[in-house]
Structure formats: structure tokens, C-alpha cells
Design a protein around this motif. Structure first.
Motif, short mmCIF file in Angstrom:
data_model
loop_
_atom_site.label_atom_id
_atom_site.label_comp_id
_atom_site.label_asym_id
_atom_site.label_seq_id
_atom_site.Cartn_x
_atom_site.Cartn_y
_atom_site.Cartn_z
N ASN A 179 5.02 16.56 -5.81
CA ASN A 179 6.00 16.76 -4.74
C ASN A 179 6.14 18.24 -4.41
OD1 ASN A 179 8.14 15.42 -3.04
ND2 ASN A 179 9.42 16.87 -4.16
N THR A 180 6.12 19.09 -5.42
CA THR A 180 6.25 20.53 -5.19
C THR A 180 5.07 21.10 -4.44
OG1 THR A 180 7.51 20.69 -7.26
CG2 THR A 180 6.67 22.74 -6.34
N THR A 181 3.88 20.57 -4.70
CA THR A 181 2.67 21.05 -4.03
C THR A 181 2.39 20.32 -2.72
OG1 THR A 181 1.40 19.54 -5.44
CG2 THR A 181 1.56 21.84 -6.14
N ASP A 182 3.36 19.56 -2.22
CA ASP A 182 3.25 18.86 -0.93
C ASP A 182 2.07 17.89 -0.89
OD1 ASP A 182 5.47 20.17 -0.02
OD2 ASP A 182 4.36 21.75 1.01
N ILE A 183 1.88 17.16 -1.97
CA ILE A 183 0.85 16.12 -2.02
C ILE A 183 1.55 14.77 -2.03
CG2 ILE A 183 -1.00 15.09 -3.39
CD1 ILE A 183 -1.67 17.84 -4.42
N LYS A 184 1.19 13.91 -1.09
CA LYS A 184 1.78 12.59 -0.99
C LYS A 184 1.21 11.69 -2.09
CE LYS A 184 3.90 8.94 0.40
NZ LYS A 184 5.30 8.77 -0.03
N TYR A 185 2.10 11.03 -2.82
CA TYR A 185 1.66 10.11 -3.85
C TYR A 185 2.28 8.73 -3.64
CZ TYR A 185 6.20 10.82 -6.16
OH TYR A 185 7.53 10.86 -6.44
N TYR A 186 1.56 7.72 -4.11
CA TYR A 186 2.03 6.34 -4.07
C TYR A 186 1.96 5.76 -5.49
CZ TYR A 186 1.55 6.59 1.02
OH TYR A 186 1.66 6.94 2.34
N GLU A 187 2.59 4.61 -5.68
CA GLU A 187 2.56 3.94 -6.97
C GLU A 187 2.12 2.49 -6.77
OE1 GLU A 187 6.08 4.37 -9.36
OE2 GLU A 187 6.66 6.21 -8.30
N SER A 188 1.36 1.99 -7.74
CA SER A 188 0.95 0.59 -7.70
C SER A 188 0.88 0.07 -9.12
CB SER A 188 -0.41 0.44 -7.00
OG SER A 188 -1.42 1.10 -7.73
N ARG A 189 1.00 -1.25 -9.24
CA ARG A 189 0.99 -1.86 -10.56
C ARG A 189 -0.41 -2.22 -11.04
NH1 ARG A 189 5.60 -4.32 -8.08
NH2 ARG A 189 7.54 -3.64 -9.09
N LEU A 190 -1.38 -2.19 -10.14
CA LEU A 190 -2.75 -2.56 -10.48
C LEU A 190 -3.71 -1.47 -10.03
CD1 LEU A 190 -2.70 -6.29 -9.28
CD2 LEU A 190 -2.44 -5.49 -11.63
N ASN A 191 -4.91 -1.48 -10.62
CA ASN A 191 -6.00 -0.62 -10.13
C ASN A 191 -6.59 -1.23 -8.88
OD1 ASN A 191 -6.53 -0.22 -13.50
ND2 ASN A 191 -6.21 1.55 -12.22
N LEU A 192 -6.92 -0.40 -7.92
CA LEU A 192 -7.43 -0.85 -6.64
C LEU A 192 -8.92 -0.59 -6.54
CD1 LEU A 192 -4.58 0.48 -4.30
CD2 LEU A 192 -4.76 -1.73 -5.42
N ASN A 193 -9.59 -1.38 -5.68
CA ASN A 193 -11.01 -1.21 -5.41
C ASN A 193 -11.16 -0.20 -4.28
OD1 ASN A 193 -13.72 -1.39 -4.97
ND2 ASN A 193 -13.77 -3.58 -4.55
N TRP A 194 -11.23 1.07 -4.64
CA TRP A 194 -11.15 2.13 -3.63
C TRP A 194 -12.43 2.23 -2.80
CZ3 TRP A 194 -7.05 4.28 -1.77
CH2 TRP A 194 -5.88 4.27 -2.52
N ARG A 195 -13.55 1.90 -3.35
CA ARG A 195 -14.78 1.98 -2.56
C ARG A 195 -14.71 1.02 -1.37
NH1 ARG A 195 -20.63 2.29 -5.26
NH2 ARG A 195 -19.75 4.36 -5.64
#
Length: 1135
Positions: free
Chosen positions: A957-973
Motif C-alpha cells: 500500500n505504501t509503494t502504491d501497488i494494488k493488491y488483491y486476495e484470493s483463497r485459491l491459487n489461480l491459473n494465471w497463464r
């Protein structure tokens, strides 16, 4: 001191009134008391002597006899040629068709003044030649001066003749003479031309006996006169390389004084609430300019000077004109307040300027006005490109103000600055709306923009009005170069907040609330937020993240709209083969030897006996070679070749030339000599290994970006060295590893050992990030360079190069040696280790500081290099690759520099961060980094302890990077491929907000339909409903009980468990599957429905005896058996 004051009081150029000072283009001295004027002049006496020609030039090449002064003849010839070329080319349109140009320089003065005559003398000769008259004619160049100056000018005769074909004529004036006789000779030479016109500097008032006499004779000569002041500026406007270097050095000094002297002084005064006057701040700043070492700048003091006395303004009294002065009022910093500081310095008579505005607890109006001014200033700078009109620069800045703050247009300064060089303000180069002159490469401008006398909604008298000012020195080019960029003008660097009253109130009331709540922490937060209208830290973070989400979606939408769709596949094509030629002709083939397999090491070929002839094959065509022996002691050797067109060897550009060819795939030979077969196999494998390694290295080197050549320090300066270092990655070879030394040269580093082949050059321009990590909990102290482009270290291609020293032994033998009788507890040994650690850290710190000073020089200002140090207090443990490591943030990166492979992630390249497997009861979570380049694979850091979650959130948050949260690992590819294939749908669906778990939870609470429509693909539907309902069954309302009764009535009309099981068994038989036993179905169903660590739902003993049918886990239940909110399993009442 009295004699000095008397001597200075006789000087004719000390300003006595405003009109007199305005004639010199400089009036701040008038604001000073008379005593301070003399003090100021005395402080600049030495610089005045250098300006008047009493100091040796550093680059002179011609020295007159009996003097210590010299003139650079090469520079004189080049600039004299430029002067005559400009005169002849623009004689009719710019120079007023003058035939003669007369320049008369005034007597020396300790005052700071900018005169065209002195500028031309300095530009042409390298010195200010006081009381000298120069007459430029077509065939002659006349000098009227004293005997001492005549001896200097004598050496110019040959150079002037060779450069432009003019004869230098010198007229010597004795000290007691007024020069009338010599002037008459000059006028006779002028009148020898037919109807000449003389160009002179009409605006310069003559000073001294010599210039008064010359002015009188010039007026009474009857010759037509023309003013050339304006067009002489055009001659000076385009700077050559030497002039640009002088400007950049002056700008570097100015910016360094602002950064290293002015800003720390202001911060100290405000922080300690001192009472300091503007004039005292001016004196301290002026001393830092004339003594560059105070600003950590290595420039000779005799070559520098101030452009004007530094200006400090605050307390509602502001003057944005260059002639403003610092008064004796105290610095005002009561919030909300504004402080303006402007400083200018000269190097070898070339000027630079810089102005900054500092905001102290600024209100909304001040912050908005500064934001508009900053944007307008940047737009004006970006418009300084060759081919544009000067007026367009001001118009660009004006359009920003008209669009963003129309009410501030009338407060904007009427000019956006002027040209700058030998003069602080070059006439004809003012940046205003009416100037139609064309910008050219090499021009230099002082871009100064501000708002004057803005009204502030404050009740304090000194805060009612405020002004804003920004100024930088810019070199015109295809990309304008801000040579004063060392001093930041970003809001985060000039805005200060010292008001802590709100925080004190919050701290006072927080204990009271906690005492009333008797330890209930949630109550205390709620009460504090409701009573004091304060927002909790988590709420502030949530609001900031929401704003970052909006900005990130807009940024991603713009980038995707510009790039368009692309394939998400980041795989590269297979490498092409090269033409493999073992022998160019038949004569090079060695003679056969008993029809045996031969290996030609020199030509990298194997010769195979085929049908009685030796057929050569390049070893690179061999895929595998094996040997075996049968029971009859007969040995076989089998060689398999690479065949183009097969699955592992596709056709490339070279093999396509021979599409109709037939390739040999495999060949076998038999032999009775096992020793020979073994030697052949080992020889082929060894030769093939060498060739493959060489070709692989050659292929890697082919992809390298060509680096510039390292310039050794030589005589310029002594290289900065650090000794006894180890390097990672290590050099190849099997010999003993050797430590080496790291040296900082002119444009790069060089690391070398005692072996001549072990050497690495790292160019400064190729360094993306530089890190220094002192030893703390580790065993090594290191410096690490992350590069833009790959380089070769030995035979390895790498972007990360590290140099380190082992402070302590990594492995220590326990009880291996005898303890000293004088140190049984090894206290002295521990002290020696601490001393060694401190010494190594100090050596590295000294090296880093000296390199930082080197990188701070003007020639490296565009690289923005500085050693960054990891912030260990923000670090966390994780698994970025295969092993656990301690990952540490820096100001611009996220790094792990101890374990290999190294981890260096540039924060500016991060799109978003997703925190995965975050939930109650989880001891670890994963951090996934998505880069702005969607073709780049995401980076996942696994197994981060859950205790680090809050710290990581706060850092992101201090470095102005947007983050999200999830309960599972996602298939990012797959996700990134979907985004790049259809970016418009991604934008229309809200961008990254599909990752927002909070939005999804709130939607599910408001609507049950969205839950019913969700069908996970990797978990069975019924098991999900069973386990997911456990948490919902903890709290049940009366409405839930009514729903249960309705479900009971529905289930009475449904099918029994036996019917459902029978239907499932029949369906399995129809599909051809074999019927499982009762025990097998029980075991499978129990594992499927309640597996993976999920607790069994509360059921009665009778229902637990018979499990659900095995097929029910594969298909949804009938509509009468779907659960909607209730977690208890209802049995049909007919059982």
C-alpha cells in the motif's frame, strides 16, 4: 578593511540607484544595506579578478611572453570563423547591413553584471578584456588596449589569418593617454571603405575615460550607426560542446547546492523551530556556491561564481522577478505556508538557474495550484524541441492552466523564462506568447513559471497571500535535457507535514476508550471511529487500494488499447542450425587408415568407412553414440544422426534448401577390438561436447547487445578500487578459484583476477539497479548489479552480477581445535569477528559512497544511478524458486541476493499483486506478481508465513501497488491469455476487479442467486454444499427454521434414497461400467464427499449408516434435493 572600503568606493559601477542597476540588468544589491553591499562585493573580488583576465585559463595553448595568461587558439579560430560566417550569412536580415562592428568593453568591476561586450570578449578570447576596443572589419581586426593586453593579443595574428583571412592590427594605449591618437587611426581605416555602417551596442552606457572618448568620437564621426545588441544574442544562442559542458557543470553545482545545502537547512530550521532570517539563509547558500565542497561537488572554486544573490521568500511577501532580493524578515513556516527559494551559479562564466517552492502543511488550494503549475512546467519543458517556435512553449503551458484552473490564468507569469548562457537573460530569447523565433539544437533556456499573489482562505496575515515558482535549466534537443533534475520538484519531495495535533488527540483518546471497553478491542475501534470521526488504519488502506484499483484499471485499459491483442504464448521458436562444413574440398580429407573409424579433432569430423570409402560427417550431426558387447566378445558401435523434419529436429532455413535429399538416420559397426570401440565412443562424445558448448556460447553471445568500450581512468582520476572480492556467477574452468578486485573507471566497472582470461566489464549505462547489502544475519557483504542487457561472465549469460566478501566462515568445525587457555569462552574470537565485520562493511560503504559521488556528476545525470540498500525490517521469508529465502524490499525493487538464483523485481514493472491461499486457519500464503508485460510469466513466491501478511499489505500500500486476495491459487497463464486475446472484454468487465474478494462476498450476501449459479469445476457439487454450509450453520435465525419446514414438505414428495441409488446403479450399467461392491462405494463416497480435511456434517446415526449413492457425486441432485442455505441433511420421512 578601511583601505579596502575606500578603494572599492571609487569603483564607478557600484549601483547607487535603481535606474543605474537596471542598466546592468541586475538590481538585488539595492535591497541590501550599504555595508552589506560592500561585503558582498568584497566576497566576489577574487571572481571579478578572474573575469577581468587575471587568472590563467585551464585550456590555453598560446602563452604570451612574461605573462601567466594564455588563450586557446583552437577555440579562438573556431569561434572567430563562426562569428564571421554568421555575420556574412545574415548581414542583411539580422545585422542591419553593417560593414564594421565595434565592441567596447568597460573597466573591471566587482559587481555582478551581464554585458554583451564582456560576453563577446569571453566567448571569443576566453577572458573579459576590460577597457578594450575591438573593431571587426572585412579584412582587418583592430584592438585598442594596454601594453599588457597587447602582448596577449599578439599571438592571435596567425590564427586569425588562417581562420578567416583577416589581419590583426594592435593599437597600444599608454596608461596616462585617453587613446585619441589610436582612435583616429582606427577611424581612418574605417572611412577607407565606401559609405560604411558601424554596428555597436547602443544600450551599454560608456564607463571610464577611454570609453567616454570613444563614444564621443563615434557620435561625431558622421558615420551611420546601427544597434546590434539583439542579433549578437542570436550568435550566442546555439552552444557548442564546450559551452554545453560548462552549462551542465554550473547546473550540477546549482542542483547540488539545492539538494545538499538548502533543503537540509530548511528542514533543520523548521524541525527545530529556529528563527532564521532570509538574508542569513542567502549568505549560507552563497558560501556553498563559491565553495563547491560544501555541496559535495568537486569543482575548482576559482571557476565558479553566483549568478545572483540566492533568493529566499516567505510570509506573504513574494516577488517572482529575477531582480528580487532576500530581505531581513524571519523565515515563516507556520502552517499552511509557502517558501520560495531560487539560486543560480556560474561555471567559467556560463550561467544556470533553479527555483523551487516548498509547501508546509499546505491546504487544498495551495496543493491544487502547485499541481497545476507542476504540470504546466513539465509541458513547457517537453515543448522545447528543435523546429518549434519559442512562443509555442509558453502557449503549451498556458493551455494547461486554462484547462485545469481557469481562475489562475490571470495569476500566471507573462513569461516562461529566457535563454541563458554567458548572460543570465539573453535578449531575444524570452519565452513569451509573441516570440516567433525557431528553436534549434543546442540552445539553453531557463524555464521559469509561477503564480503570483494567490489568495488563501486563512485568517493569519502572513498566510493570506502566497506565490509559487518553478525554474529549471534545459538544453534543447529531440528529448529536452533537464540539467538541474538532480533537485526534485515532485510533490512528495517538496511538501512537508509537521502538524501532528490530530495524531496527539487520537493518542490521548484511545486509552480512555479501551478502559471503558474492558479489553474489547473491536469496541474500542468502533467507538473511536464514531466519536472522533477518525478512520482506522485498515480503512485508510482499503480506501487507498480502491483508488489504486481505479487508477490501475485506467492505466491497463490505455496500455491494452495501444498494444491490442496478442498471443499469450511466450515460447520462442526453435533455433536454426548453421551450415556445418567439415571439409571445403576432397583434398582436405585425411587418408584412410585400415577402414577404421577415425576422429578428426582439428576439423571436428568423424570419418566412417561405408562401402570401402571414408565418408566424413560433422560431429554436430551426431545425436547419440553408444556401444555394446555380446557374449562372443564382439563389440558393436551404434551412431544415430540428427534428421531434419522429425519431431525433435524441424526444418530450418538451411535444411529447406535440400528438401529432396535423403538423410542417413543410423549406422552400426562391428569390431573385435573392444579397446578401439571404447576410444571411438569416448572421442566422439568428448568432441561433440566441446562443439555443442562452443556453439551454445556463440548463440548466447549472438543475442547480446553490443556494449560500449570501457574507458580506463588513466590520468583523469584514480580509479576507485575494492580488493579481494569473489564473483557470482563464477568463471568457468576447473582450476582453483581466485579472488579479484573491482575498479570504477570513467564509464564502467572492471573486475579482474590474476588470470588474464578472467575479466568482466560492466558499463554504467547497462546498470539498471545497484545494491549494497552489508552483513547482518548473513555471512557475506556484497554489491550487486542488475543489468538492462545480458553480459557474459566466463561462459555464462547473465543479467545479475554480484561481488562479495565472506565475513565469517560458513562452516565451522565444532570442537575441532583446541581453545586458547587465555580465551576459554572465545570472547576475543567473537570480538575479532565483529571487528572484521565492521572493517569489511566500512570498506564497502566507502567504495559505495565514492561511486555514488561519481554517479552524481553531470555526465551521469541521465542514468539515475545510486546504490540501493535493502530494508531488512520489511523483509519476509518465502520460496521464490526451489528453496526458502529471506526476501527484502528496497526503495525501488524486491530482492533476494543471498541464494542463487537471485531475485530482483523492479516495482515499476509490477501490474498487480495477488495474495493467494489467504484465509482463516492458513499458516502460509502465496504472493503472485503479475507484470505489466502480459507475455511475461507471473512470479509466485510460495509459503510465506501468515504472520507477514499485514506487513506485506502495508508495504504494498505504501509503494502504491494494488493488491488483491484470493483463497485459491489461480491459473494465471490462462487468465493472461484470455486478457490479451480479448482486451476489450476485460476492460468492459471492470478490469482487475474480478479478483476483488470483498466485492464478491458483499454480492453473495445480497443475492442467493449468484451462489446458486456458481459451479466450481474442481470440486463436486454436493461436497461443496455440505462443507460450505458448515460455517453458515453456526448462526441460524427463525427464518432459517421456516425454510427447513418448507424443505421437509418438498422432500416428502421427492424420491427415497433407495430409489436414487437404484437409478444411479442402472445408469452405471447402461454406460457399461461394472457395479462396485457396497464397501467400495462406501469408501469412495466418504473420500469424495468429505475428503481433503473437511469435517463431517452433523448427521444422525441412522442416516450415517447408509452413504449417498456413488453416482450422486458426479451429477447434481434432483431439484427437490438441492440445498439452499441449510446445512443439516434431511432424511425422507417414509424411511
Amino acid at each position: 578593511m578601511t583601505s579596502k572600503m575606500e578603494e572599492m568606493s571609487d569603483l564607478p559601477v557600484l549601483p547607487k540607484d535603481r535606474d543605474h542597476a537596471a542598466d546592468f540588468g541586475f538590481s538585488p544589491l539595492l535591497e541590501m544595506p550599504l555595508e552589506r553591499r560592500y561585503k558582498f562585493c568584497a566576497g566576489n573580488f577574487l571572481m571579478a579578478e578572474r573575469r577581468s583576465g587575471s587568472v590563467q585559463a585551464s585550456n590555453g595553448k598560446a602563452t604570451s611572453a612574461g605573462t601567466a595568461y594564455n588563450i586557446d587558439l583552437n577555440s579562438f579560430s573556431m569561434r572567430l570563423k563562426k562569428f564571421y560566417s554568421h555575420w556574412n550569412e545574415h548581414k542583411s536580415d539580422l545585422w542591419g547591413s553593417v560593414d564594421v562592428i565595434a565592441i567596447a568593453t568597460p573597466p573591471p568591476s566587482e559587481d555582478l553584471r551581464y554585458l554583451k561586450s564582456s560576453a563577446l570578449s569571453t566567448w571569443l578570447l576566453g577572458y573579459e578584456f576590460p577597457e578594450t576596443i575591438m573593431i571587426f572589419m572585412e579584412k582587418q581586426l583592430h584592438f585598442l588596449c594596454s601594453q599588457k593586453k597587447a602582448s596577449l593579443v599578439e599571438v592571435l595574428k596567425t590564427s586569425a589569418k588562417e581562420a578567416v583571412g583577416v589581419d590583426v592590427v594592435i593599437h597600444v594605449k599608454v596608461k596616462t593617454d585617453d587613446g585619441s591618437t589610436q582612435m583616429d587611426a582606427i577611424f581612418r581605416a574605417i572611412q577607407a571603405q565606401s559609405t560604411p555602417t558601424i554596428g555597436h551596442l547602443a544600450k551599454e552606457v560608456p564607463e571610464g575615460k577611454l570609453l567616454d572618448t570613444w563614444s564621443e568620437k563615434l557620435k561625431n564621426s558622421g558615420i551611420e550607426l546601427s544597434d546590434i545588441t539583439y542579433w549578437l544574442s542570436d550568435l550566442f544562442s546555439i552552444k557548442d560542446s564546450v559551452e554545453l559542458t560548462n552549462v551542465k557543470k554550473a547546473a550540477f553545482l546549482t542542483a547540488s547546492v539545492m539538494k545538499n545545502v538548502v533543503v537540509p537547512n530548511l528542514e533543520n530550521v523548521i524541525d527545530e523551530e529556529k528563527k532564521v532570517t532570509h538574508s542569513s539563509l542567502m549568505d549560507d547558500t552563497e558560501k556553498a556556491i563559491v565553495d563547491p565542497t560544501k555541496a559535495k561537488v568537486r569543482l575548482k572554486a576559482e571557476n565558479v561564481d553566483i549568478c545572483y544573490p540566492p533568493i529566499f521568500q516567505s510570509g506573504g511577501k513574494f516577488d517572482l522577478r529575477p531582480s528580487a532580493a532576500s530581505n531581513d524578515d524571519y523565515l515563516h513556516y507556520d502552517p499552511p505556508s509557502v517558501i520560495i527559494c531560487a539560486i543560480g551559479s556560474r561555471y567559467n562564466s556560463y550561467c544556470s538557474n533553479l527555483a523551487r517552492t516548498f509547501l508546509i502543511d499546505a491546504n487544498a488550494q495551495q496543493s491544487k495550484a502547485y499541481g497545476v503549475l507542476l504540470k504546466a512546467h513539465e509541458v513547457a519543458i517537453s515543448a522545447l524541441r528543435p523546429g518549434n517556435k519559442i512562443g509555442d512553449v509558453y502557449q503549451a503551458a498556458l493551455s494547461v492552466v486554462e484547462k485545469d484552473a481557469p481562475d489562475l490564468v490571470t495569476k500566471l507569469t507573462k513569461s516562461a523564462g529566457t535563454g541563458i548562457g554567458l548572460e543570465f537573460r539573453e535578449s531575444g530569447l524570452s519565452i513569451n506568447a509573441k516570440n516567433d523565433r525557431i528553436l534549434k539544437q543546442g540552445m539553453v533556456f531557463n524555464v521559469s513559471l509561477g503564480f503570483q499573489n494567490l489568495q488563501s482562505p486563512e485568517d493569519k496575515p502572513k498566510n493570506l497571500e502566497f506565490s509559487l515558482l518553478l525554474a529549471d535549466t534545459i538544453v534543447v534537443g529531440e528529448k529536452p535535457e533537464v540539467v538541474t533534475s538532480l533537485s526534485s520538484k515532485a510533490v512528495k519531495d517538496i511538501a512537508y507535514s509537521f502538524n501532528e495535533e490530530g495524531d496527539d488527540n487520537e493518542e490521548e483518546e484511545r486509552p480512555k476508550v479501551k478502559a471503558d471497553a474492558h479489553g474489547l478491542e473491536t469496541l474500542s475501534k468502533t467507538t473511536l471511529r464514531s466519536d472522533n470521526q477518525e478512520i482506522s488504519k485498515e480503512e485508510l488502506r482499503r480506501q487507498h487500494q480502491a483508488e489504486l484499483a481505479r487508477q490501475k484499471n485506467e492505466e491497463t485499459a490505455r496500455r491494452l488499447a495501444g498494444v491490442g491483442s496478442g498471443s499469450g504464448d511466450n515460447r520462442t521458436a526453435s533455433r536454426t542450425s548453421t551450415d556445418l562444413i567439415a571439409y571445403k574440398n576432397v583434398n582436405e580429407v585425411p587418408p584412410p587408415r585400415d577402414c577404421m573409424i577415425q576422429i578428426d579433432q582439428k576439423n571436428e569430423a568423424i570419418l566412417l568407412p561405408i562401402y570401402g570409402s571414408m565418408v566424413p560427417f560433422h560431429v554436430a550431426t551426431v545425436r547419440t553414440v553408444t556401444s555394446q558387447q555380446d557374449t562372443n566378445r564382439t563389440c558393436y558401435i551404434r551412431i544415430i544422426f540428427n534428421v531434419p523434419g522429425t519431431a525433435f529436429n524441424p526444418h530450418d532455413a538451411n535444411t529447406l534448401k535440400f528438401q529432396g535429399s535423403i538423410y542417413l538416420k543410423e549406422v552400426s559397426f562391428r569390431s573385435k577390438d573392444p579397446r578401439h570401440i571404447s576410444e571411438v565412443v569416448q572421442g566422439i562424445k568428448s568432441l561433440r561436447r566441446q562443439v555443442v558448448a562452443r556453439e551454445s556460447e556463440r548463440a548466447e553471445r549472438a543475442t547480446l547487445v553490443t556494449q560500449e568500450k570501457l574507458q580506463l581512468a588513466g590520468n583523469k582520476f584514480k580509479p576507485i578500487k575494492l580488493f579481494d572480492l569473489w564473483i557470482r556467477p563464477v568463471f568457468g574452468g576447473r582450476g582453483r578459484k581466485m579472488p579479484g578486485s573491482l575498479e570504477a573507471h570513467v564509464n564502467g566497472f572492471r573486475y579482474s583476477t590474476s588470470r588474464p582470461d578472467e575479466r568482466v566489464d560492466i558499463m554504467y549505462g547497462n546498470i539498471k539497479h545497484a545494491f549494497f547489502q552489508p552483513v547482518e544475519n548473513e555471512m557475506i557483504t556484497l554489491v550487486h548489479f542488475h543489468l538492462h542487457n545480458h553480459i557474459m561472465v566466463g561462459t555464462k549469460k547473465t543479467k545479475d552480477v554480484q561481488f562479495y566478501v565472506e565475513v565469517m566462515d560458513v562452516v565451522q568445525t565444532l570442537g575441532g581445535g583446541k581453545r586458547s587457555a587465555y580465551d576459554p569462552d572465545e570472547i576475543e574470537e567473537e570480538q575479532r569477528e565483529r571487528d572484521r565485520k565492521n572493517k569489511v562493511n566500512m570498506d564497502f560503504q566507502s567504495f559505495v559512497n565514492r561511486v555514488n559521488d561519481l554517479w552524481g556528476q553531470p555526465q551521469f545525470s541521465g542514468l539515475d544511478l545510486e546504490f540501493d540498500q535493502p530494508l531488512r525490517e520489511l523483509g519476509f521469508h518465502g520460496v521464490p524458486y526451489k528453496s526458502s529465502a529471506f526476501i527484502v524490499p528496497t526503495s525501488s525493487c524486491l530482492v533476494e541476493l543471498i541464494e542463487n538464483p537471485f531475485l530482483v523485481i523492479t516495482l515499476a514493472e509490477i501490474e498487480i499483486v495477488n495474495l493467494e491461499r489467504v484465509g482463516l486457519g492458513q499458516k502460509n500464503f502465496d504472493l503472485t506478481i503479475v507484470f505489466k508485460d502480459f507475455k511475461r510469466d507471473v512470479l509466485r513466491i510460495d509459503s510465506i508465513p501468515a504472520t507477514s501478511l499485514d506487513g506485506i499489505k502495508e508495504w504494498l500500500n505504501t509503494t502504491d501497488i494494488k493488491y488483491y486476495e484470493s483463497r485459491l491459487n489461480l491459473n494465471w497463464r490462462q487468465i493472461l491469455k484470455t486478457i490479451t486475446d480479448d482486451p476489450q472484454s476485460f476492460i468492459d468487465d471492470g478490469g482487475w476487479e474480478f479478483l476483488n474478494m470483498e466485492v464478491g462476498d458483499s454480492d453473495s450476501e445480497q443475492s442467493e442467486e449468484s451462489d446458486q449459479g456458481y459451479e466450481p469445476s474442481d470440486v463436486q457439487s454436493e461436497s461443496e454444499s455440505l462443507s460450505g454450509s458448515d460455517s453458515e450453520s453456526l448462526v441460524e435465525s427463525e427464518d432459517d427454521e421456516e425454510d427447513d419446514e418448507e424443505e421437509d414438505s418438498e422432500e416428502e414428495e421427492g424420491k427415497t434414497w433407495e430409489e436414487l441409488e437404484r437409478e444411479a446403479s442402472n445408469a452405471d450399467r447402461e454406460k457399461g461400467g461394472e457395479s462396485d461392491s457396497e464397501e467400495e462405494r462406501n469408501r469412495r463416497k466418504t473420500k469424495t464427499a468429505f475428503g481433503k480435511g473437511r469435517a463431517l456434517p452433523p448427521v444422525s446415526s441412522s442416516s450415517a449408516k447408509r452413504p449417498l449413492p456413488s453416482s450422486s457425486a458426479k451429477r447434481p441432485l434432483p431439484s427437490s434435493r438441492q440445498f439452499s442455505g441449510s446445512s443439516s441433511i434431511k432424511r425422507p420421512k417414509n424411511r
